[in-house]
Motif scaffolding. Structure first.
Motif, PDB file in Angstrom:
ATOM      1  N   ASP A   1     -13.734 -11.006 -72.505  1.00 54.32           N
ATOM      2  CA  ASP A   1     -14.978 -11.766 -72.396  1.00 54.32           C
ATOM      3  C   ASP A   1     -15.296 -12.644 -72.160  1.00 54.32           C
ATOM      4  OD1 ASP A   1     -15.571 -10.769 -75.343  1.00 54.32           O
ATOM      5  OD2 ASP A   1     -14.508 -11.978 -76.652  1.00 54.32           O
ATOM      6  N   ALA A   2     -13.888 -13.267 -70.936  1.00 53.97           N
ATOM      7  CA  ALA A   2     -14.268 -14.882 -70.123  1.00 53.97           C
ATOM      8  C   ALA A   2     -15.036 -13.413 -68.977  1.00 53.97           C
ATOM      9  CB  ALA A   2     -12.561 -15.556 -69.970  1.00 53.97           C
ATOM     10  N   GLU A   3     -14.069 -12.397 -68.395  1.00 54.61           N
ATOM     11  CA  GLU A   3     -14.967 -12.109 -67.679  1.00 54.61           C
ATOM     12  C   GLU A   3     -16.127 -11.747 -67.528  1.00 54.61           C
ATOM     13  OE1 GLU A   3     -12.661  -8.605 -66.207  1.00 54.61           O
ATOM     14  OE2 GLU A   3     -10.694  -9.652 -66.412  1.00 54.61           O
ATOM     15  N   ARG A   4     -16.432 -11.445 -68.427  1.00 51.18           N
ATOM     16  CA  ARG A   4     -17.925 -11.044 -68.985  1.00 51.18           C
ATOM     17  C   ARG A   4     -18.882 -12.107 -69.051  1.00 51.18           C
ATOM     18  NH1 ARG A   4     -20.119  -6.241 -69.648  1.00 51.18           N
ATOM     19  NH2 ARG A   4     -21.596  -6.840 -71.520  1.00 51.18           N
ATOM     20  N   GLY A   5     -18.294 -12.987 -69.979  1.00 54.40           N
ATOM     21  CA  GLY A   5     -19.189 -14.508 -69.138  1.00 54.40           C
ATOM     22  C   GLY A   5     -19.628 -15.180 -68.079  1.00 54.40           C
TER      23      GLY A   5
ATOM     24  N   PRO B   1     -12.682 -10.443 -56.091  1.00 53.33           N
ATOM     25  CA  PRO B   1     -12.304  -9.412 -57.011  1.00 53.33           C
ATOM     26  C   PRO B   1     -11.676  -8.999 -57.847  1.00 53.33           C
ATOM     27  CG  PRO B   1     -14.061  -8.916 -54.709  1.00 53.33           C
ATOM     28  CD  PRO B   1     -13.742 -10.071 -54.783  1.00 53.33           C
ATOM     29  N   GLU B   2     -10.315  -8.854 -57.081  1.00 55.53           N
ATOM     30  CA  GLU B   2      -9.474  -8.898 -57.552  1.00 55.53           C
ATOM     31  C   GLU B   2      -8.717  -9.575 -58.922  1.00 55.53           C
ATOM     32  OE1 GLU B   2      -9.613  -9.518 -54.024  1.00 55.53           O
ATOM     33  OE2 GLU B   2     -10.232  -7.469 -54.191  1.00 55.53           O
ATOM     34  N   ASP B   3      -9.325 -10.815 -58.880  1.00 59.42           N
ATOM     35  CA  ASP B   3      -9.325 -11.257 -59.937  1.00 59.42           C
ATOM     36  C   ASP B   3      -9.003 -10.907 -61.272  1.00 59.42           C
ATOM     37  OD1 ASP B   3      -7.365 -13.643 -58.872  1.00 59.42           O
ATOM     38  OD2 ASP B   3      -8.996 -14.145 -58.343  1.00 59.42           O
ATOM     39  N   PHE B   4      -9.998 -10.358 -61.237  1.00 58.71           N
ATOM     40  CA  PHE B   4     -10.617  -8.865 -62.771  1.00 58.71           C
ATOM     41  C   PHE B   4      -9.909  -8.025 -63.476  1.00 58.71           C
ATOM     42  CE2 PHE B   4     -14.586 -11.700 -60.902  1.00 58.71           C
ATOM     43  CZ  PHE B   4     -14.976 -12.030 -61.754  1.00 58.71           C
TER      44      PHE B   4
ATOM     45  N   GLU C   1      -5.682 -17.748 -64.395  1.00 62.66           N
ATOM     46  CA  GLU C   1      -4.543 -17.521 -65.530  1.00 62.66           C
ATOM     47  C   GLU C   1      -4.078 -16.291 -65.889  1.00 62.66           C
ATOM     48  OE1 GLU C   1      -5.388 -20.731 -67.486  1.00 62.66           O
ATOM     49  OE2 GLU C   1      -4.999 -22.035 -66.255  1.00 62.66           O
ATOM     50  N   MET C   2      -4.761 -15.107 -65.892  1.00 62.32           N
ATOM     51  CA  MET C   2      -4.276 -14.158 -66.480  1.00 62.32           C
ATOM     52  C   MET C   2      -4.290 -13.404 -64.560  1.00 62.32           C
ATOM     53  SD  MET C   2      -4.926 -14.261 -69.494  1.00 62.32           S
ATOM     54  CE  MET C   2      -4.379 -15.506 -69.957  1.00 62.32           C
ATOM     55  N   ARG C   3      -4.665 -13.430 -64.105  1.00 62.45           N
ATOM     56  CA  ARG C   3      -4.376 -12.355 -62.981  1.00 62.45           C
ATOM     57  C   ARG C   3      -2.712 -13.061 -62.184  1.00 62.45           C
ATOM     58  NH1 ARG C   3      -5.614 -11.644 -57.208  1.00 62.45           N
ATOM     59  NH2 ARG C   3      -4.179  -9.689 -56.484  1.00 62.45           N
ATOM     60  N   ALA C   4      -2.584 -14.567 -62.010  1.00 60.87           N
ATOM     61  CA  ALA C   4      -1.314 -14.981 -61.991  1.00 60.87           C
ATOM     62  C   ALA C   4       0.063 -14.182 -63.570  1.00 60.87           C
ATOM     63  CB  ALA C   4      -1.231 -16.432 -62.436  1.00 60.87           C
ATOM     64  N   LEU C   5      -0.472 -14.148 -64.551  1.00 64.48           N
ATOM     65  CA  LEU C   5       0.079 -13.327 -65.055  1.00 64.48           C
ATOM     66  C   LEU C   5       0.369 -12.375 -65.199  1.00 64.48           C
ATOM     67  CD1 LEU C   5      -1.106 -15.812 -68.851  1.00 64.48           C
ATOM     68  CD2 LEU C   5       1.211 -16.271 -68.069  1.00 64.48           C
ATOM     69  N   ARG C   6      -0.119 -11.411 -64.778  1.00 60.99           N
ATOM     70  CA  ARG C   6       0.027  -9.803 -64.952  1.00 60.99           C
ATOM     71  C   ARG C   6       0.598 -10.056 -63.600  1.00 60.99           C
ATOM     72  NH1 ARG C   6      -5.876  -9.997 -66.073  1.00 60.99           N
ATOM     73  NH2 ARG C   6      -5.984  -9.919 -63.469  1.00 60.99           N
ATOM     74  N   THR C   7       0.583 -10.697 -62.561  1.00 65.71           N
ATOM     75  CA  THR C   7       1.868  -9.832 -61.361  1.00 65.71           C
ATOM     76  C   THR C   7       2.450 -10.715 -61.489  1.00 65.71           C
ATOM     77  OG1 THR C   7      -0.641 -10.788 -59.641  1.00 65.71           O
ATOM     78  CG2 THR C   7       1.577 -11.411 -59.491  1.00 65.71           C
TER      79      THR C   7
END
Length: 182
Positions: A23-27, A48-51, A122-128
């Motif tokens: 939802d944040a990405e689409r927003g 782009p890689e953050d998504f 933050e979500m990207r950091a958590l995925r990493t």
């Protein structure tokens, strides 16, 4: 496309969904289509890689390409962004031209874009972090011959996870609010 597969494999390997806020990405993407301030902030703070969804990363890139080509004075039209995606063979992958209707409807108010950018980073950091930990777990189950060396490598890998430095301007913390009201 390989990026899509690796993210699906990652989810299956860990048995849990990867950290993401679609939802944040689409927003953010919808706001970028509508407001120059949203484009400017997102361009300064995200890549782009953050998504999480590769389609969202491709849309982000296409919007910035149109913005850089003169769409920096207000709204960006969906046709221009669709043309960039089409030329790169990505329009169908992102959901076709029809996807823009929902994307524009999902556009967040410009004042919330900094906060949403922080969430996506933050979500990207958590995925990493999940990925690094998954690699470490796999190696630990293989029972390394030198446990001390293994633990040193684990610590070094954990330190490679970048902590996002995206901040939301004009956001008052609870402590700030308390100080201002006393």
């Amino acid at each position: 496309m390989a990026e899509n597969v690796s993210r699906i494999d990652e989810r299956e390997r860990h048995g849990r969904p990867s950290p993401a806020d679609l939802d944040a990405e689409r927003g953010i993407l919808g706001a970028m289509m509508l407001w120059v301030d949203a484009r400017t902030h997102a361009a300064r703070t995200l890549s782009p890689e953050d998504f999480f969804r590769p389609a969202h990363g491709h849309l982000f890139d296409a919007i910035l390409r149109v913005h850089g080509a003169g769409g920096d004075h207000g709204q960006i039209d969906a046709r221009s962004v669709a043309d960039v995606l089409r030329r790169n063979g990505l329009l169908d992958m992102v959901g076709g031209s029809e996807m823009f209707i929902g994307l524009l409807a999902d556009g967040a108010p410009p004042s919330t874009v900094p906060r949403l950018c922080a969430v996506v980073a933050e979500m990207r950091a958590l995925r990493t972090a999940v990925s690094v930990c998954g690699e470490v777990i796999t190696e630990a189950y293989a029972v390394p011959s030198d446990v001390g060396d293994f633990l040193d490598r684990f610590v070094a890998r954990a330190r490679t996870v970048e902590v996002p430095t995206v901040t939301a301007p004009n956001v008052m913390t609870l402590d700030d609010f308390s100080a201002a009201t006393t």
